[in-house]
Scaffold this motif. Sequence first.
Motif, mmCIF file in Angstrom:
data_model
loop_
_atom_site.group_PDB
_atom_site.id
_atom_site.type_symbol
_atom_site.label_atom_id
_atom_site.label_comp_id
_atom_site.label_asym_id
_atom_site.label_seq_id
_atom_site.Cartn_x
_atom_site.Cartn_y
_atom_site.Cartn_z
ATOM 1 N N TRP A 97 91.264 36.808 73.018
ATOM 2 C CA TRP A 97 89.991 36.725 73.755
ATOM 3 C C TRP A 97 89.309 38.100 73.751
ATOM 4 N N LEU A 98 90.118 39.155 73.963
ATOM 5 C CA LEU A 98 89.537 40.511 73.912
ATOM 6 C C LEU A 98 88.998 40.781 72.517
ATOM 7 N N LYS A 99 89.713 40.313 71.510
ATOM 8 C CA LYS A 99 89.274 40.557 70.135
ATOM 9 C C LYS A 99 88.020 39.753 69.800
ATOM 10 N N LYS A 100 87.817 38.670 70.491
ATOM 11 C CA LYS A 100 86.612 37.863 70.228
ATOM 12 C C LYS A 100 85.403 38.388 71.011
ATOM 13 N N HIS A 101 85.646 38.879 72.237
ATOM 14 C CA HIS A 101 84.510 39.177 73.123
ATOM 15 C C HIS A 101 84.278 40.652 73.424
ATOM 16 N N LYS A 102 85.293 41.507 73.222
ATOM 17 C CA LYS A 102 85.146 42.912 73.612
ATOM 18 C C LYS A 102 85.416 43.900 72.474
ATOM 19 N N LEU A 103 86.436 43.612 71.664
ATOM 20 C CA LEU A 103 86.893 44.604 70.686
ATOM 21 C C LEU A 103 86.841 44.056 69.268
ATOM 22 N N LYS A 104 86.360 44.874 68.347
ATOM 23 C CA LYS A 104 86.339 44.460 66.942
ATOM 24 C C LYS A 104 87.767 44.517 66.367
ATOM 25 N N THR A 105 88.506 45.508 66.818
ATOM 26 C CA THR A 105 89.896 45.688 66.353
ATOM 27 C C THR A 105 90.766 46.000 67.566
ATOM 28 N N ILE A 106 92.058 45.722 67.456
ATOM 29 C CA ILE A 106 92.993 46.177 68.503
ATOM 30 C C ILE A 106 93.949 47.164 67.832
#
Length: 403
Positions: free
Chosen positions: A153-162
């Motif tokens: 979810w973070l990768k979809k809505h906040k971060l391009k990469t982790i």
Amino acid sequence: MSKVLVIGAGGVSSVCVHKMAMNAGIFGEIHLASRTLSKCDAIADSVKQRTGVDIATYAIDAEDVPALTALIRQIAPKLVVNLALPYQDLPIMDACLEAGVNYLDTANYEPKDEAKFEYKWQWAYQERFAEKGLMALLGSGFDPGVTSVFAMWLKKHKLKTIRLLDILDCNGGDHGQHFATNFNPEINIREVTAPARHWRDGQWVETPAMTIRENFDFEGVGPKNMYLMYHEELESLARFVPELERGRFWMTFGDAYINHLTVLQNVGMTRIDPVVYNGQEIIPLQFLAAVLPKPETLGATTKGKTNIGDIATGEALDGSGERTFYIYNICDHEEAFHETGNQAISYTTGVPAMIGAAMMLTGAWAGEGVFNIEQLDPDPFMAMLNTQGLPWQVKELAGPLQF
Ligand code: NDP
């Protein structure tokens, strides 16, 4: 409305079946089978009392593939939800393939004679499920499960990469016992005593079990010691978040738990190889599990909260540079017990198992083959967490963990 067969009748199953009955619009008919019929009947009685829904129950040894296949054919469900033990994953997948039914579980396969949980055995079923047009969803509990959905979810809505990911699992609950585990003791102790592995720069770094300790202040719980551990979602996250530079998993343990476990280990009670006692072969860890308090009996006395979540750092989607987000759920043991008669560890696993099943039965998640939860759209699952008792929060941190 769909028909579902749940296998296993422990704490996780109890929560999952209660929550399925509370969502009768999705789960039209619920069948429950396990090794001990009386445990299925006890869950069915509680569900009837709390929700008015009838559950059909059956006795089955899930390792007997022909018998399980026959039962699945007799019931003809749309989905089999495996909430027995990791040892039964492969036989239940075999029976699903034979009977032509979709599959879901919450823990990856582990051979009985080796404390080695890896996805390789289940990933090897990819072609067989795909050829039959069936879907198998692996790891739909909290961790694995929600922790991976949080990351995606973070990768979809906040971060391009982790780039950096820390999973923090805190149980601030107190059950009032000297020593007890919050889920199946045999599986829990095998997991905790295994060497700690974390992902760094494309490879696994191994350190001895329970040797790296840090302190973290958990919202709703307070400061707790947490230990670096290996946990199975690190393997699927490293595969499905290929840019991940460092992935770690931390779990909190109190000093009393560590002291008891150290003694048990030192005296050989956590061994998983057979020893001969009075002419009979016994496995010390299985004997220990038999004398420890049953996790499902801890609910009535457990007070406090769990706080489980992810801290992820990476390149922001909006081009604002590297940022860090913390996404987590807080669950109250007493509230969980009030709702389903089980403590928060069973609750935080049983609810995501029900949600994963709902995703598959409603068609929100569909596919042919074997899937890890990271491969599917996090949004409908995250929406249901909020409405089904596991609300989540996300906040921005100044930067990654400083250790
Ligand atoms: P329990 O030990 O309480 O329940 C397991 C159930 O499986 C029992 O009812 C047991 O039967 C049944 N079972 C065992 N062997 C067989 C068999 N051969 N045939 C049929 N049934 C069998 O475990 P939990 O409810 O605590 O955990 C259930 C699963 O959830 C486990 O795989 C565990 O690893 C996983 N889990 C996942 C988490 C996550 O976040 N992803 C967290 C916690 C747990 P009997 O009653 O006769 O012993």
